[in-house]
Design a protein around this motif. Sequence first.
Motif, PDB file in Angstrom:
ATOM      1  N   VAL A 280       0.863  -1.181   0.000  1.00  0.00           N
ATOM      2  CA  VAL A 280       0.000   0.000   0.000  1.00  0.00           C
ATOM      3  C   VAL A 280       0.900   1.231   0.000  1.00  0.00           C
ATOM      4  O   VAL A 280       1.848   1.314   0.790  1.00  0.00           O
ATOM      5  N   CYS A 281       0.620   2.184  -0.877  1.00  0.00           N
ATOM      6  CA  CYS A 281       1.438   3.389  -0.991  1.00  0.00           C
ATOM      7  C   CYS A 281       0.630   4.620  -0.591  1.00  0.00           C
ATOM      8  O   CYS A 281      -0.476   4.829  -1.099  1.00  0.00           O
ATOM      9  N   LYS A 282       1.179   5.429   0.291  1.00  0.00           N
ATOM     10  CA  LYS A 282       0.525   6.679   0.659  1.00  0.00           C
ATOM     11  C   LYS A 282       0.782   7.752  -0.401  1.00  0.00           C
ATOM     12  O   LYS A 282      -0.040   8.631  -0.618  1.00  0.00           O
ATOM     13  N   LEU A 283       1.943   7.677  -1.046  1.00  0.00           N
ATOM     14  CA  LEU A 283       2.243   8.511  -2.195  1.00  0.00           C
ATOM     15  C   LEU A 283       1.738   7.795  -3.441  1.00  0.00           C
ATOM     16  O   LEU A 283       1.450   6.596  -3.397  1.00  0.00           O
ATOM     17  N   PRO A 284       1.650   8.485  -4.570  1.00  0.00           N
ATOM     18  CA  PRO A 284       1.361   7.767  -5.815  1.00  0.00           C
ATOM     19  C   PRO A 284       2.388   6.646  -5.995  1.00  0.00           C
ATOM     20  O   PRO A 284       3.588   6.850  -5.755  1.00  0.00           O
ATOM     21  N   PRO A 285       1.955   5.443  -6.379  1.00  0.00           N
ATOM     22  CA  PRO A 285       2.873   4.302  -6.462  1.00  0.00           C
ATOM     23  C   PRO A 285       4.135   4.557  -7.275  1.00  0.00           C
ATOM     24  O   PRO A 285       5.228   4.105  -6.894  1.00  0.00           O
ATOM     25  N   LEU A 286       4.031   5.282  -8.403  1.00  0.00           N
ATOM     26  CA  LEU A 286       5.229   5.552  -9.194  1.00  0.00           C
ATOM     27  C   LEU A 286       6.234   6.404  -8.420  1.00  0.00           C
ATOM     28  O   LEU A 286       7.449   6.210  -8.540  1.00  0.00           O
ATOM     29  N   GLU A 287       5.746   7.326  -7.615  1.00  0.00           N
ATOM     30  CA  GLU A 287       6.643   8.125  -6.783  1.00  0.00           C
ATOM     31  C   GLU A 287       7.311   7.240  -5.734  1.00  0.00           C
ATOM     32  O   GLU A 287       8.508   7.361  -5.457  1.00  0.00           O
ATOM     33  N   SER A 288       6.531   6.346  -5.139  1.00  0.00           N
ATOM     34  CA  SER A 288       7.065   5.455  -4.108  1.00  0.00           C
ATOM     35  C   SER A 288       8.175   4.568  -4.656  1.00  0.00           C
ATOM     36  O   SER A 288       9.223   4.408  -4.028  1.00  0.00           O
ATOM     37  N   ILE A 289       7.951   3.988  -5.842  1.00  0.00           N
ATOM     38  CA  ILE A 289       8.973   3.084  -6.369  1.00  0.00           C
ATOM     39  C   ILE A 289      10.190   3.847  -6.866  1.00  0.00           C
ATOM     40  O   ILE A 289      11.302   3.294  -6.903  1.00  0.00           O
ATOM     41  N   ALA A 290      10.023   5.120  -7.245  1.00  0.00           N
ATOM     42  CA  ALA A 290      11.172   5.938  -7.625  1.00  0.00           C
ATOM     43  C   ALA A 290      12.041   6.233  -6.410  1.00  0.00           C
ATOM     44  O   ALA A 290      13.273   6.169  -6.476  1.00  0.00           O
ATOM     45  N   ILE A 291      11.405   6.542  -5.281  1.00  0.00           N
ATOM     46  CA  ILE A 291      12.140   6.771  -4.039  1.00  0.00           C
ATOM     47  C   ILE A 291      12.884   5.497  -3.637  1.00  0.00           C
ATOM     48  O   ILE A 291      14.074   5.525  -3.292  1.00  0.00           O
TER      49      ILE A 291
END
Length: 296
Positions: A275-286
């Motif tokens: 589950v991502c609190k940020l948009p998933p693409l942002e989360s995986i970039a981080i």
Amino acid sequence: MNNKSKITRQEFLRLGALAASVAMLPSANVFAAAPKQVGLQLYTLREAMGKDPDGTLKKVAEIGYKEVEPFGYNDGKFFGKTPKEFSALLKDLGLKAPSGHYTSGKTMPNMKGSLTNDWQRAVDDAAAISQKYMVCAYLFPQERTKLDDYKMFAELFNKSAETCKKAGIQFCYHNHDFEFQEMDGQLPYDILAKGTDSKLVQFELDLYWATFAKQDPVELFKKHPGRFPLWHVKDMEKTAERAFAPVGTGSIDFQRIFDAKKTAGMTHYFVEQDVCKLPPLESIAISYKNIEKLKV
């Protein structure tokens, strides 16, 4: 591909800038040298994959990921594509899929391509896209109400793994936290580990879920050396909730775990965030920017 399937230059730069800023945080200071092949479990992007698999995988590749772990295989298709079509798409994007997730089929008997329904075809299709690992991803609550259920699954895993072995594929099991909750004085995880042939059945250790269950991944590696060729890498918020977090922003000491990779027998690892609190693409970039700096 149409414009909707492309990540814009502005979006990519924004993701990169965000990831870079997070990498500067104190919690990420343990990171220091780049691994070669960073993987992603595609369940993290499940909504996007359902709508636009081509465009979503393109964005994954542009972030820098080199490997992906598919899920949801059914009736000869990966995200609606034949093995030949999916393999061609991956090759075009410079991606590989060394591993994939599957279900037991016990609660979904009509789903073709599970351990109990059309497994041989699933194995053949996995081989067609060059998968080296096939993973039972999850046991549903109604499938695991007593220890005997886990003993049954140990037998099923051995049987399923025999089919995999003939195709040159390694069978694995992926944990959550429930396997480490005692039942009649025993840990279900121990039942699975002891009841399976170590040469046939190995494990994909989810580092978050093991930690959530108050298990030390390094101690698990020592207890079952060489049986953890695959890892799921996800972080845990430093809060009472202990929610999922992008890698490098939470409380898990990944460097310590990666330092024990030889004991584990690790060959591939996949970023995942249920589950991502940020948009998933942002989360995986981080996560990518931080895991990229680990000493592997």
